[in-house]
Write a protein that holds these residues in place. Structure first.
Motif, PDB file in Angstrom:
ATOM      1  N   GLY A  35       0.806  -1.200   0.000  1.00  0.00           N
ATOM      2  CA  GLY A  35       0.000   0.000   0.000  1.00  0.00           C
ATOM      3  C   GLY A  35       0.844   1.258   0.000  1.00  0.00           C
ATOM      4  O   GLY A  35       2.041   1.222   0.304  1.00  0.00           O
ATOM      5  N   TRP A  36       0.211   2.336  -0.365  1.00  0.00           N
ATOM      6  CA  TRP A  36       0.811   3.674  -0.276  1.00  0.00           C
ATOM      7  C   TRP A  36      -0.013   4.501   0.706  1.00  0.00           C
ATOM      8  O   TRP A  36      -1.258   4.504   0.659  1.00  0.00           O
ATOM      9  N   PHE A  37       0.698   5.192   1.572  1.00  0.00           N
ATOM     10  CA  PHE A  37       0.077   6.102   2.534  1.00  0.00           C
ATOM     11  C   PHE A  37       0.698   7.478   2.358  1.00  0.00           C
ATOM     12  O   PHE A  37       1.763   7.627   1.768  1.00  0.00           O
ATOM     13  N   ARG A  38       0.032   8.466   2.917  1.00  0.00           N
ATOM     14  CA  ARG A  38       0.627   9.793   2.952  1.00  0.00           C
ATOM     15  C   ARG A  38       0.285  10.446   4.288  1.00  0.00           C
ATOM     16  O   ARG A  38      -0.724  10.105   4.920  1.00  0.00           O
ATOM     17  N   GLN A  39       1.145  11.350   4.673  1.00  0.00           N
ATOM     18  CA  GLN A  39       0.963  11.999   5.966  1.00  0.00           C
ATOM     19  C   GLN A  39       1.491  13.425   5.910  1.00  0.00           C
ATOM     20  O   GLN A  39       2.555  13.677   5.354  1.00  0.00           O
ATOM     21  N   VAL A  40       0.702  14.323   6.500  1.00  0.00           N
ATOM     22  CA  VAL A  40       1.151  15.695   6.697  1.00  0.00           C
ATOM     23  C   VAL A  40       1.280  15.921   8.190  1.00  0.00           C
ATOM     24  O   VAL A  40       0.617  15.256   8.990  1.00  0.00           O
ATOM     25  N   PRO A  41       2.136  16.836   8.606  1.00  0.00           N
ATOM     26  CA  PRO A  41       2.341  17.067  10.040  1.00  0.00           C
ATOM     27  C   PRO A  41       1.032  17.372  10.753  1.00  0.00           C
ATOM     28  O   PRO A  41       0.214  18.157  10.269  1.00  0.00           O
ATOM     29  N   GLY A  42       0.832  16.705  11.877  1.00  0.00           N
ATOM     30  CA  GLY A  42      -0.345  16.961  12.690  1.00  0.00           C
ATOM     31  C   GLY A  42      -1.566  16.163  12.295  1.00  0.00           C
ATOM     32  O   GLY A  42      -2.614  16.273  12.938  1.00  0.00           O
ATOM     33  N   LYS A  43      -1.443  15.359  11.251  1.00  0.00           N
ATOM     34  CA  LYS A  43      -2.576  14.556  10.803  1.00  0.00           C
ATOM     35  C   LYS A  43      -2.215  13.079  10.791  1.00  0.00           C
ATOM     36  O   LYS A  43      -1.043  12.704  10.755  1.00  0.00           O
ATOM     37  N   GLU A  44      -3.250  12.243  10.819  1.00  0.00           N
ATOM     38  CA  GLU A  44      -3.026  10.797  10.778  1.00  0.00           C
ATOM     39  C   GLU A  44      -2.563  10.373   9.379  1.00  0.00           C
ATOM     40  O   GLU A  44      -2.840  11.038   8.380  1.00  0.00           O
ATOM     41  N   ARG A  45      -1.880   9.242   9.367  1.00  0.00           N
ATOM     42  CA  ARG A  45      -1.445   8.680   8.102  1.00  0.00           C
ATOM     43  C   ARG A  45      -2.668   8.190   7.328  1.00  0.00           C
ATOM     44  O   ARG A  45      -3.498   7.453   7.852  1.00  0.00           O
ATOM     45  N   THR A  91       0.153  17.460  -1.270  1.00  0.00           N
ATOM     46  CA  THR A  91       1.438  17.648  -0.620  1.00  0.00           C
ATOM     47  C   THR A  91       1.492  16.859   0.671  1.00  0.00           C
ATOM     48  O   THR A  91       0.628  16.997   1.538  1.00  0.00           O
ATOM     49  N   ALA A  92       2.501  16.004   0.803  1.00  0.00           N
ATOM     50  CA  ALA A  92       2.633  15.137   1.976  1.00  0.00           C
ATOM     51  C   ALA A  92       3.916  14.332   1.846  1.00  0.00           C
ATOM     52  O   ALA A  92       4.557  14.328   0.797  1.00  0.00           O
ATOM     53  N   THR A  93       4.238  13.635   2.915  1.00  0.00           N
ATOM     54  CA  THR A  93       5.253  12.599   2.839  1.00  0.00           C
ATOM     55  C   THR A  93       4.542  11.298   2.500  1.00  0.00           C
ATOM     56  O   THR A  93       3.579  10.918   3.177  1.00  0.00           O
ATOM     57  N   TYR A  94       4.995  10.636   1.467  1.00  0.00           N
ATOM     58  CA  TYR A  94       4.372   9.404   1.001  1.00  0.00           C
ATOM     59  C   TYR A  94       5.203   8.207   1.452  1.00  0.00           C
ATOM     60  O   TYR A  94       6.427   8.194   1.305  1.00  0.00           O
ATOM     61  N   TYR A  95       4.499   7.221   1.986  1.00  0.00           N
ATOM     62  CA  TYR A  95       5.128   6.017   2.514  1.00  0.00           C
ATOM     63  C   TYR A  95       4.612   4.782   1.789  1.00  0.00           C
ATOM     64  O   TYR A  95       3.409   4.657   1.552  1.00  0.00           O
ATOM     65  N   CYS A  96       5.522   3.894   1.514  1.00  0.00           N
ATOM     66  CA  CYS A  96       5.178   2.582   0.993  1.00  0.00           C
ATOM     67  C   CYS A  96       5.132   1.604   2.166  1.00  0.00           C
ATOM     68  O   CYS A  96       5.935   1.706   3.101  1.00  0.00           O
ATOM     69  N   ALA A  97       4.199   0.663   2.110  1.00  0.00           N
ATOM     70  CA  ALA A  97       4.067  -0.337   3.158  1.00  0.00           C
ATOM     71  C   ALA A  97       3.804  -1.698   2.524  1.00  0.00           C
ATOM     72  O   ALA A  97       3.231  -1.782   1.425  1.00  0.00           O
ATOM     73  N   ALA A  98       4.211  -2.756   3.229  1.00  0.00           N
ATOM     74  CA  ALA A  98       4.074  -4.093   2.665  1.00  0.00           C
ATOM     75  C   ALA A  98       3.783  -5.109   3.754  1.00  0.00           C
ATOM     76  O   ALA A  98       4.146  -4.933   4.920  1.00  0.00           O
ATOM     77  N   GLY A  99       3.142  -6.205   3.324  1.00  0.00           N
ATOM     78  CA  GLY A  99       2.878  -7.309   4.230  1.00  0.00           C
ATOM     79  C   GLY A  99       1.471  -7.276   4.784  1.00  0.00           C
ATOM     80  O   GLY A  99       0.658  -6.433   4.437  1.00  0.00           O
ATOM     81  N   CYS A 100       1.195  -8.190   5.659  1.00  0.00           N
ATOM     82  CA  CYS A 100      -0.112  -8.298   6.296  1.00  0.00           C
ATOM     83  C   CYS A 100       0.075  -8.975   7.648  1.00  0.00           C
ATOM     84  O   CYS A 100       0.431 -10.154   7.707  1.00  0.00           O
TER      85      CYS A 100
END
Length: 129
Positions: A35-45, A91-100
């Motif tokens: 999955g791909w997530f994104r996060q901005v300061p002060g907010k949930e991913r 605009t955000a920091t984007y994170y990749c995630a893997a697994g279950c």
């Protein structure tokens, strides 16, 4: 263990495009959901998109549906996020995630941070007006 390395972030003007890449290494045979997530300061991913290696329909958050496309290149253990028609709200920091994680299996559809045991370091995307 699985290691994830994101790339492709940067700065772009509104209406532009970027493609993020997430390269997985290590025990990738254990990974069947990414999955791909994104996060901005002060907010949930926020979960943006997810894909299963089994080929089920990818998931997209409503905020990116029609603009973002998640895809995978299994031979390279790489997942991509093509982002088009970008807006400053992306605009955000984007994170990749893997697994279950056990207890969430089978993972599919809406991605939740708690599902994923493996995370990349994040890549910054900045969209200017």
């Amino acid at each position: 263990q699985v290691q994830l390395v994101e790339s492709g972030g940067g700065s772009v003007q509104a209406g532009g495009s970027l493609r993020l890449s997430c390269a997985a290494s290590g025990y990738t045979a254990s990974v069947d959901y990414m999955g791909w997530f994104r996060q901005v300061p002060g907010k949930e991913r926020e979960g943006v998109a997810s894909i299963s290696t089994g080929g089920s329909t990818p998931y997209y958050a409503d905020s990116v549906k029609g603009r973002f496309t998640i895809s995978q290149e299994r031979a390279k253990n790489t997942v991509y996020l093509q982002m088009n028609s970008l807006t400053p709200e992306d605009t955000a920091t984007y994170y990749c995630a893997a697994g279950c994680r056990p207890g969430w299996w089978p993972c599919s559809g809406t991605p939740y941070p708690a599902q994923f045991p493996y995370w990349g370091q994040g890549t910054q995307v900045t969209v200017s007006p």
